[in-house]
Design a protein around this motif. Sequence first.
Motif, short mmCIF file in Angstrom:
data_model
loop_
_atom_site.label_atom_id
_atom_site.label_comp_id
_atom_site.label_asym_id
_atom_site.label_seq_id
_atom_site.Cartn_x
_atom_site.Cartn_y
_atom_site.Cartn_z
N UNK A 33 10.23 2.80 10.55
CA UNK A 33 10.29 1.57 9.78
C UNK A 33 11.31 0.60 10.35
N UNK A 34 11.28 -0.62 9.83
CA UNK A 34 12.18 -1.69 10.30
C UNK A 34 13.13 -2.03 9.16
N UNK A 35 14.43 -2.05 9.51
CA UNK A 35 15.44 -2.42 8.52
C UNK A 35 16.01 -3.79 8.83
N UNK A 36 16.27 -4.56 7.80
CA UNK A 36 16.93 -5.84 7.97
C UNK A 36 18.43 -5.65 8.10
N UNK A 37 19.15 -6.75 8.29
CA UNK A 37 20.60 -6.70 8.44
C UNK A 37 21.26 -6.16 7.17
N UNK A 38 20.57 -6.28 6.03
CA UNK A 38 21.12 -5.79 4.76
C UNK A 38 20.92 -4.28 4.59
N UNK A 39 20.31 -3.63 5.59
CA UNK A 39 20.11 -2.18 5.50
C UNK A 39 18.91 -1.78 4.66
N UNK A 40 18.18 -2.76 4.16
CA UNK A 40 17.00 -2.45 3.36
C UNK A 40 15.75 -2.41 4.23
N UNK A 41 14.77 -1.62 3.80
CA UNK A 41 13.54 -1.53 4.56
C UNK A 41 12.81 -2.87 4.51
N UNK B 175 11.43 -14.19 11.65
CA UNK B 175 12.16 -13.93 12.89
C UNK B 175 13.62 -13.59 12.60
N UNK B 176 14.19 -12.70 13.41
CA UNK B 176 15.60 -12.37 13.21
C UNK B 176 15.96 -11.04 13.82
N UNK B 177 17.18 -10.61 13.52
CA UNK B 177 17.71 -9.35 14.05
C UNK B 177 17.33 -8.21 13.10
N UNK B 178 16.79 -7.16 13.68
CA UNK B 178 16.38 -5.99 12.87
C UNK B 178 16.80 -4.70 13.56
N UNK B 179 16.60 -3.61 12.82
CA UNK B 179 16.83 -2.29 13.40
C UNK B 179 15.58 -1.46 13.20
N UNK B 180 15.12 -0.85 14.29
CA UNK B 180 14.01 0.10 14.17
C UNK B 180 14.61 1.46 13.82
N UNK B 181 14.06 2.12 12.81
CA UNK B 181 14.57 3.44 12.43
C UNK B 181 13.43 4.44 12.52
N UNK C 84 16.86 -4.56 17.49
CA UNK C 84 15.99 -5.44 18.29
C UNK C 84 15.89 -6.81 17.63
N UNK C 85 15.34 -7.75 18.41
CA UNK C 85 15.15 -9.10 17.89
C UNK C 85 13.66 -9.38 17.75
N UNK C 86 13.27 -9.82 16.58
CA UNK C 86 11.85 -10.10 16.30
C UNK C 86 11.57 -11.59 16.44
N UNK C 87 10.65 -11.91 17.36
CA UNK C 87 10.21 -13.29 17.60
C UNK C 87 11.35 -14.19 18.06
N UNK C 88 12.32 -13.59 18.72
CA UNK C 88 13.37 -14.40 19.35
C UNK C 88 13.26 -14.19 20.84
N UNK C 89 14.30 -13.64 21.44
CA UNK C 89 14.22 -13.28 22.86
C UNK C 89 13.51 -11.93 22.97
#
Lengths: 171, 292
Positions: free
Chosen positions: A45-53, A122-128, A145-150
């Motif tokens: 799954x993908x987590x946002x910067x807030x640590x939530x799924x 788009x933004x910074x995420x974490x793949x878990x 990783x970065x989604x829809x950025x670089x």
Amino acid sequence: MRVTVSLVLGSLLVAPSAQAGELSLNVELPRINAAEYHRPYVAVWVEGADGKAAADLAVWYQDKDTKEGHGTKWLPDLRQWWRKSGRTLKVPVDGVTGPTRPAGKHALNFDEKHPALAKLPPGQYTLVVEAAREVGGRELLKIPFEWKGKPSTGSAQGKTELGKVSLSAKP
Amino acid sequence: MKRTTLALAAALCLLPLSAVAHKQWLVPSSTVVAGQDAWVTVDAAVSNQLYYPDHVAMRLDNIVVTAPDGSVSKPQNPATGKYRSVFDVQLEQEGTYRIANLSGGVSARWDTPESLAAAKAAKDGKAPAAGGMGGPGGGRGGFLRNATPEDLATKIPKNALNVQVTEGIGRVETFVTHGAPSSVAAAGKGLELAPVTHPNDLFAGEEATFKLLVDGQPAAGVEIEIIRGGTRYRNAQDEIKVTTAADGSFKVTWPDAGMYWLEASTTDAKTSVPQAKQRRLSYVATLEVLPQ
């Protein structure tokens, strides 16, 4: 004339990919020499910067009927996924849940049309990636990783229940 | 023999925990469950070590299982052995179940002219103290446990002196969640934990916040003792002590994953029995902390 053609071709090749985000993953399940081996339950799954799924990409569990019913009884063993997403989810989920998979390398590709990613800003995420095996262990790996950025790539090496996990995100 | 054990367990429910080294507990086989036919089995005992049944089994007469919708039921497949009791709970609803052993009652102790004379003789070194000093009666003239208010009028002798009546309310509980956690409503009676952080959402290294309530109101300045299970395999209790703030809240950062035993007790004068001057309140919870 030739210039125009190449320009048209070039724009055809570049333009769609500039808007078509894509996430390519490789998840390795190591071959484990155990007297009693069961395929692991795995959640990606993908987590946002807030640590939530933010997006569930894949959940592999024993989804066949048995005497005990479906293997949903053991889904909470994927502890962090259960906490962040699983316990409020009604499984099965189309395009996300599926049966357990054997040891080996599993390539997963998700484009922005995937229901989970379509809603992802788009933004910074974490793949878990979390794996839990019956009568075995549990392991969790994270790759930012970065989604829809670089364009971004990353990888993490598991020690026990997971092998190498690699990620490539195209904007 | 069994009767003695049960009577002892009953007495323990009423004694203030500070006076008793033994720890009461309910331990569920799992605190987080899922699937189509969800069950947990629960161990219930009073012991020295956590969580090893090494003293007496807990009586199951007062176990109350509260479902997420507030309905209550009794334990299933109950059995009481020498050192522990066990029972099952089927989690038919999704949400958080509260499994509790509720105790309540009145105890009394008093002197008689004979016991005072014996105590005086013992003090003067003329005779050994009657009944010993360590028991619940403590060398007093008499002791009544697990009594009803009516018992006070009939069972205390007419010539009793210095009668002390104490009301006791105790709750020993644990929480189990099927699927997503649901809110835990306060019972509003006695000492109890009110979750801010959900009791089935605890992880090692994270800080949890709870409130302690007395009769549904914040319990300020109450000391709470928290001990991780597995005490047999370490040389110290490693207890965590926290005191509740003015609003009854307290915070804990869980050092490790494991089953934790949380205990609090206090006294006040808000008795419901007119003869009782003092009310003793005790609370115990078993909380599971999961690894990251």
